[in-house]
Every structure is written in structure tokens, then in C-alpha cells.
Enzyme design. Structure first.
Site, PDB file in Angstrom:
ATOM      1  N   GLU A  36     -45.615 -22.041 -12.747  1.00  0.00           N
ATOM      2  CA  GLU A  36     -45.988 -23.436 -12.453  1.00  0.00           C
ATOM      3  C   GLU A  36     -45.754 -24.358 -13.656  1.00  0.00           C
ATOM      4  O   GLU A  36     -46.152 -25.523 -13.647  1.00  0.00           O
ATOM      5  CB  GLU A  36     -47.453 -23.526 -12.022  1.00  0.00           C
ATOM      6  CG  GLU A  36     -47.734 -22.891 -10.668  1.00  0.00           C
ATOM      7  CD  GLU A  36     -46.797 -23.407  -9.577  1.00  0.00           C
ATOM      8  OE1 GLU A  36     -46.630 -24.635  -9.453  1.00  0.00           O
ATOM      9  OE2 GLU A  36     -46.212 -22.580  -8.856  1.00  0.00           O
TER      10      GLU A  36
ATOM     11  N   ARG B  16     -20.480 -30.277 -26.431  1.00  0.00           N
ATOM     12  CA  ARG B  16     -19.167 -30.924 -26.234  1.00  0.00           C
ATOM     13  C   ARG B  16     -19.023 -32.190 -27.064  1.00  0.00           C
ATOM     14  O   ARG B  16     -17.911 -32.644 -27.320  1.00  0.00           O
ATOM     15  CB  ARG B  16     -18.978 -31.298 -24.751  1.00  0.00           C
ATOM     16  CG  ARG B  16     -18.676 -30.127 -23.845  1.00  0.00           C
ATOM     17  CD  ARG B  16     -18.624 -30.583 -22.395  1.00  0.00           C
ATOM     18  NE  ARG B  16     -17.622 -31.614 -22.171  1.00  0.00           N
ATOM     19  CZ  ARG B  16     -16.328 -31.402 -22.033  1.00  0.00           C
ATOM     20  NH1 ARG B  16     -15.877 -30.191 -22.065  1.00  0.00           N
ATOM     21  NH2 ARG B  16     -15.486 -32.400 -21.856  1.00  0.00           N
TER      22      ARG B  16
HETATM   23  C1  LIG Z   1     -40.918 -23.559 -10.631  1.00  0.00           C
HETATM   24  S1  LIG Z   1     -40.758 -24.729 -11.910  1.00  0.00           S
HETATM   25  C2  LIG Z   1     -42.334 -25.491 -11.970  1.00  0.00           C
HETATM   26  C3  LIG Z   1     -42.412 -26.583 -11.020  1.00  0.00           C
HETATM   27  C4  LIG Z   1     -43.694 -27.396 -11.103  1.00  0.00           C
HETATM   28  N1  LIG Z   1     -44.725 -26.759 -10.392  1.00  0.00           N
HETATM   29  C5  LIG Z   1     -43.433 -28.770 -10.515  1.00  0.00           C
HETATM   30  O1  LIG Z   1     -43.478 -28.939  -9.318  1.00  0.00           O
HETATM   31  O2  LIG Z   1     -43.115 -29.671 -11.317  1.00  0.00           O
HETATM   32  C6  LIG Z   1     -40.788 -23.740 -13.352  1.00  0.00           C
HETATM   33  C7  LIG Z   1     -40.077 -24.317 -14.546  1.00  0.00           C
HETATM   34  O3  LIG Z   1     -38.717 -24.536 -14.233  1.00  0.00           O
HETATM   35  C8  LIG Z   1     -38.219 -25.603 -15.009  1.00  0.00           C
HETATM   36  N2  LIG Z   1     -37.622 -26.573 -14.086  1.00  0.00           N
HETATM   37  C9  LIG Z   1     -37.621 -26.519 -12.737  1.00  0.00           C
HETATM   38  N3  LIG Z   1     -36.954 -27.553 -12.218  1.00  0.00           N
HETATM   39  C10 LIG Z   1     -36.507 -28.295 -13.241  1.00  0.00           C
HETATM   40  C11 LIG Z   1     -35.765 -29.503 -13.348  1.00  0.00           C
HETATM   41  N4  LIG Z   1     -35.349 -30.175 -12.283  1.00  0.00           N
HETATM   42  N5  LIG Z   1     -35.495 -29.964 -14.586  1.00  0.00           N
HETATM   43  C12 LIG Z   1     -35.923 -29.319 -15.686  1.00  0.00           C
HETATM   44  N6  LIG Z   1     -36.644 -28.174 -15.646  1.00  0.00           N
HETATM   45  C13 LIG Z   1     -36.930 -27.666 -14.455  1.00  0.00           C
HETATM   46  C14 LIG Z   1     -39.377 -26.169 -15.808  1.00  0.00           C
HETATM   47  O4  LIG Z   1     -39.314 -25.641 -17.115  1.00  0.00           O
HETATM   48  C15 LIG Z   1     -40.579 -25.640 -15.039  1.00  0.00           C
HETATM   49  O5  LIG Z   1     -41.700 -25.495 -15.882  1.00  0.00           O
END
Ligand SMILES: C[S@@+](CC[C@H](N)C(=O)[O-])C[C@H]1O[C@@H](n2cnc3c(N)ncnc32)[C@H](O)[C@@H]1O
Length: 251
Positions: free
Chosen positions: A116, A154
Site C-alpha cells: 500500500e 539520456r
Molecule cells: C500498489 S502501489 C500503492 C498504491 C496506493 N495504495 C495508492 O492507491 O496510491 C505500490 C507502490 O507502487 C508504486 N507505484 C504504483 N503506481 C505508481 C505510479 N503511477 N507512479 C509512481 N509509482 C507508482 C509506488 O511506489 C507505490 O507505493
């Protein structure tokens, strides 16, 4: 340019940092990539770094203490302290201008979330840059970290063999790229635009600019709206030709 990455899955970066243009940049010491396993700072023999969320609900949360300890230790290594970047869907959306800003920092510490995400106190205490790859949810911050590393690298002089190709990339000029063709000259009855085989460089340049503007007007009018004030006269004139209404609304 130096990148430190804090992750639960260091193995994901093994091939990534060895292959292609980035692999060559690492070999030539233009780019340094150090990967750190967050479990090293778990403080328990199981390597656990997550726990249940206060207030209940689905999933696990990455605990603040191991992250803060890891960051303290990594920051104290090397000469220049890094700018800390948390990969998070709640962050500022990544784009070429953002990449340019990060390139100027010289050293970045990328914190990859999982589950999460991080305990909120990581952000409260570290006040990091928060960066999102876009409005979608990935399983972890590793893929966004790789996107940042490739894009920023890059921009480091010497990483891309022909610097002109970086200048001409989509977004660098706030326009989408023009279409490219290579041999054979004909594929299933479709031929290469004659001008590209004419050897007339002025005409080729003009054709490419027109195709760039046309593609941006039709596919990404949002980009035109955002960048209108920065376009030179020649480009504004072409925008007027391809979408007079759009141009009028921006004059
Ligand atoms: C399953 S996600 C957590 C989502 C969180 N519960 C939410 O809805 O914002 C797990 C991790 O993936 C990364 N992550 C997921 N989507 C991302 C995005 N669009 N941009 C950057 N990091 C992302 C982040 O580091 C996040 O803590």
C-alpha cells in the site's frame, strides 16, 4: 549522474543496468546506479519491513524506521547528498521538463514503494520530491524508477551517441516526433514519402516539422495548449494551418 535505488526487489535492476545505452553509460562511468535492498535495514531476522495499516483495511504498509535509517545511511555516502524521490501515484506526473529538472540535481535517491506504499511519516520527515509515472496503479515503484533513470540518463552529455537525436525527440521541442522510415523503400505496396529520398535537406526539415506539428495538433492538442506560449512563430503558423480553431482559442 548518480542514482541510488531503495527497493525490496534489487534483482529487478540487474539486467536493466547492464543492457543497451544505459549499460554502456554505466561502463563508461557517465551514470552510476547503486541498488540497496530495503530488507538490510529491517532490524529483525526475518527481514520484515511492512506491517498492517492503522485503522484496518486491505494490504500492508512499508514501515517508516527501516526506510529512514536506509536513507540516512545512503545519504551519508559519497560527496554530494542526493535529492530523495518517492515514486508514488500521488506525486507530480513525470514528463520531459521534470526529467530535465532532475538531471540538474546530479544525484537522486529513488524510493520504490510496494504493497500500500510507505508510512506517511516517510514523506512528512524526508520532504521528498514525489513522482508519479501517470494516472494508473503499478505493483511497485521499480518500473517508475527505471523510467526515471532511462529518461534522465539520456539527458547526460555523452550517454546518447548522437546528441541531435535527444534534441529531436518528442517533447524536447514540445512537439511529438515526426514519422520515421527505413529500408526497404516499399512494404506491402506502401512507399516512403518521396521528399525523404530527395536529398534536399531544407525540404526534409520542413516536411518533418510539418508532420510533427500535424501529429501534435491531432493527437495531443493538450500539449499544444500547454506549450503555445513557448512555440516559435514558424510552429504557431503551422498550428494555425492544421487547426485554425485551436490556434484562435490560444491567440
Ligand atoms: C500498489 S502501489 C500503492 C498504491 C496506493 N495504495 C495508492 O492507491 O496510491 C505500490 C507502490 O507502487 C508504486 N507505484 C504504483 N503506481 C505508481 C505510479 N503511477 N507512479 C509512481 N509509482 C507508482 C509506488 O511506489 C507505490 O507505493
Amino acid at each position: 549522474m548518480k542514482f541510488d535505488i531503495l527497493t525490496l526487489f534489487p534483482g529487478l535492476f540487474e539486467t536493466f543496468r547492464r543492457e543497451g545505452i544505459l549499460g554502456r553509460a554505466v561502463q563508461q562511468d557517465l551514470v552510476t546506479i547503486d541498488v540497496h535492498d530495503l530488507r538490510r535495514w529491517s532490524g529483525n531476522r526475518w527481514g520484515q519491513v511492512d506491517d498492517e495499516p492503522y485503522g484496518g483495511g486491505a494490504g500492508m504498509v512499508l514501515q517508516a524506521p527501516p526506510v529512514l535509517e536506509a536513507v540516512n545511511e545512503i545519504v551519508s555516502t559519497g560527496d554530494d547528498p542526493p535529492v530523495t524521490v518517492v515514486l508514488s501515484p500521488r506525486g507530480r506526473v513525470f514528463d520531459q521538463a521534470f526529467a530535465d529538472e532532475l538531471r540538474q540535481k546530479g544525484r537522486l535517491l529513488l524510493l520504490c514503494g510496494r504493497y500500500e506504499g510507505f508510512d506517511e511519516r516517510v514523506s512528512e520527515i524526508l520532504r521528498p520530491v514525489e513522482l508519479s509515472l501517470g494516472d494508473f496503479i503499478l505493483g511497485g515503484g521499480e518500473v517508475p524508477a527505471m523510467a526515471v533513470i532511462e529518461t534522465v540518463s539520456r539527458l547526460v552529455p555523452g550517454v546518447v551517441g548522437d546528441p541531435q537525436s535527444v534534441v529531436e525527440d518528442s517533447f524536447t521541442n514540445q512537439l511529438l516526433d515526426y514519422p520515421c522510415y527505413t529500408r526497404p523503400a516499399e512494404v506491402e505496396g506502401r512507399t516512403v514519402p518521396e521528399v525523404l529520398r530527395s536529398g534536399n535537406h531544407a525540404k526534409i526539415r520542413r516536411w518533418r516539422l510539418e508532420r510533427s506539428v500535424e501529429a501534435t495538433v491531432t493527437r495531443r492538442p493538450d500539449l499544444i495548449k500547454k506549450s503555445w506560449g513557448n512555440y516559435p512563430k514558424e510552429i504557431r503558423k503551422l498550428i494555425r494551418r492544421y487547426d485554425p480553431d485551436l490556434a484562435e482559442s490560444l491567440e
